[in-house]
Design an enzyme around this catalytic site. Structure first.
Site: not given
Ligand code: UT7
Length: 349
Positions: A112, A276, A306
């Site tokens: 990135c 980014h 992204n």
């Molecule tokens: O450019 C590279 C650098 N990368 C970044 O900067 C990424 C930074 N991180 C993020 O943007 C966020 O952490 C994410 C968008 C990747 C994830 O969001 P989050 O709020 O951290 O969600 P999480 O991974 O903790 O998941 C929360 C819940 C989980 O369900 P439970 O366990 O609470 O039931 C996941 O299984 O959301 C669920 N989940 C989804 N649900 C529907 C995760 N992805 C999805 C999805 N659709 N696509």
């Protein structure tokens, strides 16, 4: 003398992919994706289009925008984390497709932050008189690491559907797969007299976070990819999303202050922050930490997702063409990504 942007351009994958379309291959929802990331659509390439192909399209647009032809370019810096092949890098492929002659091509891989690293490299090449006009390209085809077997299912061009086991496998990666899009951005850089140009770049890396965002296959393994590894999904990035988010929220505002201090400038001097696009929530948190008003920030993750190394040149090109960048404006580029690598750059437009 300072490094200035002569022209810019970008290109997108051929297929627009909505959040609804991703529901065909994994368990996700438009609401979740929009609420947690801000993304509404992203683009995937048609089968057969590679990272260097997208890079060529963006480069042609940038070279034309600069009022130049391919023969005016004497150095290529190519940033990508999704090259056409493991090796060689995509720079040489792009050089030949564009008909640039035997000019040197340098591939860099800071994900990135690739474009900001590339700016510093190009600036050094120009100052060292190793080049007169550098083509800096950031391009990615992320759709190559998606877990589903057939992109036609996403594009709606086939009646095929994932089996229950495939759907479950795809869903395992939904926190990552919904984020990424395919695109390329390019700029032509040169040295010019006068007050315009690149003022300062501050870069950092911290390898202790390497395995917080990485692809767990490669030449460390014998052989570097096996059927077993593919079954285990080790060709797909691993990401500790919350950790990346937390580190980014703390490091990004810090590095903006660092680059401003280095230049003897203040936050109020920034005309436009081009950060980014990994997550809209993340960018809103960074904007808040910096105290910047909405009219000094531009985000486009809603449309493209992204796009890793392509993101910043796309932001720049869109703002330039929309008249949001005026002569004399101070542009701040900002990014953090896998490595971790992060940094900020200041450009006087
Ligand atoms: O450019 C590279 C650098 N990368 C970044 O900067 C990424 C930074 N991180 C993020 O943007 C966020 O952490 C994410 C968008 C990747 C994830 O969001 P989050 O709020 O951290 O969600 P999480 O991974 O903790 O998941 C929360 C819940 C989980 O369900 P439970 O366990 O609470 O039931 C996941 O299984 O959301 C669920 N989940 C989804 N649900 C529907 C995760 N992805 C999805 C999805 N659709 N696509």
């Amino acid at each position: 003398m300072a490094t200035t942007v002569m022209g810019s351009g970008f290109a997108l994958g051929e297929h627009e992919v909505t959040n609804e379309a991703l529901k065909r291959v994994c368990d996700t929802s438009d609401e979740w994706i929009k609420e947690r990331t801000g993304i509404a659509t992203r683009y995937y390439v048609a089968d057969g289009t590679s990272t260097s192909d997208l890079g060529v399209r963006a480069s042609q647009a940038a070279i034309a925008d600069a009022g130049l032809t391919a023969s005016d370019i004497d150095y290529v810096v190519f940033a990508t984390m999704t090259p056409d092949y493991y090796f060689p890098g995509s720079g040489a492929l792009l050089q030949t497709k564009l008909g640039l002659g035997k000019v040197p091509t340098l591939d860099i891989r800071q994900q990135c932050t690739g474009f900001i690293y590339g700016l510093q490299v190009a600036d050094a090449l120009l100052r060292a008189k190793a080049a007169k006009r550098v083509l800096l390209v950031g391009a990615e085809v992320h759709s190559g690491f998606m877990p589903w077997r057939d992109h036609g299912m996403v594009f709606g061009t086939t009646d095929a559907r994932p089996t229950a086991a495939e759907y479950e496998f795809n869903t395992r990666y939904r926190d990552r797969t919904v984020l990424f899009g395919d695109a390329a951005g390019a700029v032509v850089l040169t040295s010019s007299e006068g007050p315009r140009g690149l003022l300062d770049v501050v870069l950092h890396s911290d390898g202790q976070y390497a395995e917080k965002l990485y692809v767990p296959s490669g030449f460390k393994f014998r052989p570097y990819i096996t059927e077993e590894m593919i079954k285990e999904g080790r060709h797909i990035p691993e990401m500790d999303g919350q950790r990346v988010f937390r580190v980014a929220v703390s490091k990004l505002p810090e590095v903006v202050h660092e680059v401003l201090d280095k230049s003897g400038l203040k936050l109020e001097d920034i005309s436009l922050l081009l950060a980014h696009q990994a997550n809209l929530r993340l960018n809103e948190a960074v904007q808040k930490a910096l105290g910047l008003p909405d009219d000094k920030v531009y985000n486009n993750i809603q449309k493209y997702g992204n796009t890793t190394a392509a993101t910043i040149p796309i932001l720049y090109d869109e703002c330039k063409k929309a008249g949001r960048i005026k002569p004399g404006d101070l542009i701040c580029f900002l990014a953090l990504g896998a490595g971790f690598h992060w940094g900020a750059a200041l450009l006087r437009a």
